[in-house]
Motif scaffolding. Sequence first.
Motif, short mmCIF file in Angstrom:
data_model
loop_
_atom_site.label_atom_id
_atom_site.label_comp_id
_atom_site.label_asym_id
_atom_site.label_seq_id
_atom_site.Cartn_x
_atom_site.Cartn_y
_atom_site.Cartn_z
N ASN A 54 1.34 29.50 30.01
CA ASN A 54 1.98 30.79 30.26
C ASN A 54 1.43 31.28 31.61
O ASN A 54 0.50 32.06 31.66
N ASN A 57 3.17 36.67 34.10
CA ASN A 57 4.01 37.61 33.38
C ASN A 57 4.74 38.45 34.41
O ASN A 57 4.10 39.03 35.31
N ILE A 58 6.05 38.51 34.31
CA ILE A 58 6.85 39.15 35.36
C ILE A 58 6.56 40.65 35.47
O ILE A 58 6.84 41.26 36.49
N TRP A 96 11.03 26.19 34.30
CA TRP A 96 10.31 27.22 33.54
C TRP A 96 11.30 28.03 32.71
O TRP A 96 12.50 27.97 32.92
N HIS A 97 10.75 28.79 31.78
CA HIS A 97 11.59 29.69 30.97
C HIS A 97 10.78 30.93 30.63
O HIS A 97 9.54 30.92 30.64
N GLU A 98 11.50 32.00 30.33
CA GLU A 98 10.87 33.25 29.92
C GLU A 98 10.93 33.38 28.41
O GLU A 98 11.98 33.20 27.80
N LYS A 99 9.78 33.66 27.83
CA LYS A 99 9.73 33.98 26.40
C LYS A 99 9.77 35.49 26.26
O LYS A 99 10.28 36.19 27.11
N GLY A 102 8.23 39.18 28.93
CA GLY A 102 8.02 38.78 30.32
C GLY A 102 7.15 37.57 30.54
O GLY A 102 6.76 37.27 31.68
N GLN A 103 6.84 36.82 29.49
CA GLN A 103 5.95 35.67 29.60
C GLN A 103 6.70 34.45 30.13
O GLN A 103 7.72 34.05 29.57
N LEU A 104 6.18 33.84 31.20
CA LEU A 104 6.80 32.67 31.80
C LEU A 104 6.00 31.41 31.47
O LEU A 104 4.78 31.38 31.64
#
Length: 398
Positions: A54, A57-58, A96-99, A102-104
């Motif tokens: 992770n 965080n955006i 990548w993906h966002e969970k 805002g967690q990448l």
Amino acid sequence: MSSPRLFDAIVIGAGAAGMFCAALAGQRGRNVLLVDHSPEPGRKILISGGGRCNFTNIGAGAANFLSANPHFAKSALGRFTPADFLSLVERHGIAWHEKTLGQLFCDGSARQIVAMLLDECAAGGVETAFGLPAVVEHRDGQFEVGVGSSTARAPALVLATGGLSIPKLGATSFAYDVARRFRLKIVEPRPALVPLTLAADQALFKTLSGVSADVIASAGSEMFREAALFTHRGLSGPAILQASSYWQHGQPIKIDFLPSVQGGWLREAKRNEPRAPLARLLNRHLPERLGQALTDQLGLRGELANIPDRALEVAERQLAGWCFHPNGTEGFAKAEVTAGGISTAELSSKTMEAKRMPGLYAIGEAVDVTGWLGGYNFQWAWASGHAAAEALANRHPL
């Protein structure tokens, strides 16, 4: 004995902050040596995020960090943002993906982040010495670092060896020990983002081991809405880990088991479903085992019609603020990060350099800046590493 090899900067600690700082300084023309006592760099990165890292965080900002000085992180975080790191990730072709929240994460493996950082170090001509302990001395305005049988010398030394969490991965007090030698103050390190343990008198909840629920967990004035997990030793899960960073011994952890329901819901249910037992209502919102355990603890058996409104109001308040009294944590072995560390009062928030020891820098988890769960601590590693690297680039080279 051979003469010391000369560098512009020596970075000790090949974790997230150290590798990033070394890479950036190297790419800005500095001759950098990166040292770590572990033969494998980035070990903590590799296990993070379930092996997918992770990496930021955006929404990361100073409000997401715990420190004796809540303003200290603003400068570094403002000058190197999640978007800045994300652009580097994309430049290396890492999917990548966002969970949630805002967690990448990497689509693939955390190894991609370590490989990226090592590639960046190579691009900066960074020399590495892994699997060798370092011994630090300071003489004639220079830092001398013994690495195995050789010695390196530089006018700048960066402490990036992290805190005490997860000792099985090689965590030590190295950064604190060096800082103390140079008379820098240390905020007492303690486990953070760590499971909490419950005493024997709350053993009932240990029978719920493995049960989780969406809750609001509070420690003092800090509140986090995420999952809480009951364990055979006490409480865990994201909501509890978040609250643990703010928890102090003797203080309760409060849990709102029904964060989505409105006040007065039990009396309304009594009017609409007078023959329903409380457990049935709770099971609509919570796992059955948890709903039954809470009902038993409240002592409200039988149909709602037979329970006084006053008792239902008391039950509502208790379900919205259930007090647990942890007797401790599971310690540094299970803590994701370390709270405390080298005092921010000793450092420049712009450069991460020690105010009373020119040329000495501290970055990442070694510093008294601790992020929330969810990529925030990695963003601090990147941002503080970037701040120190910029300062190194502006120093006069050898």
